[in-house]
Design an enzyme around this catalytic site. Sequence first.
Site, PDB file in Angstrom:
ATOM      1  N   ASP A  98       0.824  -1.212   0.000  1.00  0.00           N
ATOM      2  CA  ASP A  98       0.000   0.000   0.000  1.00  0.00           C
ATOM      3  C   ASP A  98       0.853   1.255   0.000  1.00  0.00           C
ATOM      4  O   ASP A  98       2.031   1.240   0.376  1.00  0.00           O
ATOM      5  CB  ASP A  98      -0.942   0.015   1.201  1.00  0.00           C
TER       6      ASP A  98
ATOM      7  N   ASP B 125      12.027  -1.253   4.111  1.00  0.00           N
ATOM      8  CA  ASP B 125      11.066  -0.149   4.182  1.00  0.00           C
ATOM      9  C   ASP B 125      11.686   1.112   4.767  1.00  0.00           C
ATOM     10  O   ASP B 125      10.977   2.022   5.178  1.00  0.00           O
ATOM     11  CB  ASP B 125       9.850  -0.592   5.018  1.00  0.00           C
TER      12      ASP B 125
ATOM     13  N   GLU C 283       0.238  -1.336   5.574  1.00  0.00           N
ATOM     14  CA  GLU C 283       1.256  -0.862   6.518  1.00  0.00           C
ATOM     15  C   GLU C 283       1.045   0.593   6.869  1.00  0.00           C
ATOM     16  O   GLU C 283       1.245   1.005   8.021  1.00  0.00           O
ATOM     17  CB  GLU C 283       2.656  -1.061   5.920  1.00  0.00           C
TER      18      GLU C 283
ATOM     19  N   ASP D 144       7.843   4.242  -1.273  1.00  0.00           N
ATOM     20  CA  ASP D 144       7.437   3.688   0.014  1.00  0.00           C
ATOM     21  C   ASP D 144       6.143   2.913  -0.203  1.00  0.00           C
ATOM     22  O   ASP D 144       5.066   3.491  -0.165  1.00  0.00           O
ATOM     23  CB  ASP D 144       7.247   4.821   1.021  1.00  0.00           C
TER      24      ASP D 144
END
EC number: 3.4.11.4
Length: 407
Positions: free
Chosen positions: A79, A197, A174, A140
């Site tokens: 996401d 991440d 997330e 991201d």
Amino acid sequence: MTLVDRFLKYVSFDTQSDESTGLTPSTPKQMVFAEYLKTELESLGLEDITLDEHGYLFATLPANIDKKVPTIGFIAHMDTSPDMTGKDVTPRIVKGYDGTDIVLCAEENIILSPAQFPELLDHKGEDLIVTNGKTLLGADDKAGIAEIVSAIVYLKEHPEIKHGKIRIGFNPDEEIGEGAHKFDVGKFGCEWAYTMDGGEVGELEFENFNAAAAKITFKGRNVHPGYAKNKMINSIRVANQFIAMLPSTETPEQTEGYEGFYHLISIQGDVEQSTVSYIIRDHDRAKFEKRKEEIKRLVAQVNTEYGEGTATLELRDQYYNMREKIEPVMHIIDTAFAAMEAVGVKPNVKPIRGGTDGAQLSFKGLPCPNIFAGGLNFHGRYEFVPIQNMEKAMNVIVKIAELVASK
């Protein structure tokens, strides 16, 4: 397909999450991307590929050595942030960045400038993937996904690099703090894992905030303002009084490093009823608990002044600092540290001023520190990622797999 091609394809999928739905995944478009990734992993010949109804995609690269070595995992989230649209992302590659302003959108005068973002100058001469100024980029964490898949492809194409069994996991949600909620650690089956991440090259993180959310509702008493003396209780003013009670220097914009904060994220209301919402953050567990107690004390103080029931508090913990779960297995940090050094990356061990899926996974029994994915300025139109950063992250994944198998 190259690492860059893979990344550019991934960001074409709109995968914005939405905390208001109460579903997992929170948006159906995340499942569309998961299905695409599943097909890609199948075409690459990976094994044990599963995609469950909640959008958790797992796959295996089998070991290519006979000796028993730990099964490790690499994890990234599908996401993108609810803070800005991820629909119709139109990336552009700025080759050999020269250190000057980058015009993202001329008609709206949106400029990515080192005057506002000095970290740009750390990447002079590199190739930057930027937005068109109208969306976020999605590095991201689609950079993390691209790096993991590309590293797996590299290992398959270079059987001379010996490695144990590797599991990869891509999860939804997330960005709304729910990425680990339905992550089946037992099914994933690893001794430890890494989330890809983080941000800038070299970031290696195993400390994060302890986190809580507080919602305080203030009830007022509305009467005609012309006859309100000693009768009206304006809930907006009571809410404002509460806000002023908290230390003005302990906010996100005035803290850094290990300093915690109270962050007012929303205020809504009228004379009859107002609501304020805070997030509470601190790396130190004792200080974190003290912050929550301070919120409770101030709510009680309001009720003492205006009457019981004027202020009501909903307080819930969100996640905890993973450090206590990582310290007993510090060899997993040592391995990542050594892998970075081996590929020419200077490790930068630092606390996360936020949380990761890895923090929650660590408390579910899967120790899971965080490694850089290479992007910068996440969650907005100024997001960018140097291609060289992604290449270094991919190399770190490959080297970790090699080092684990060599021990």
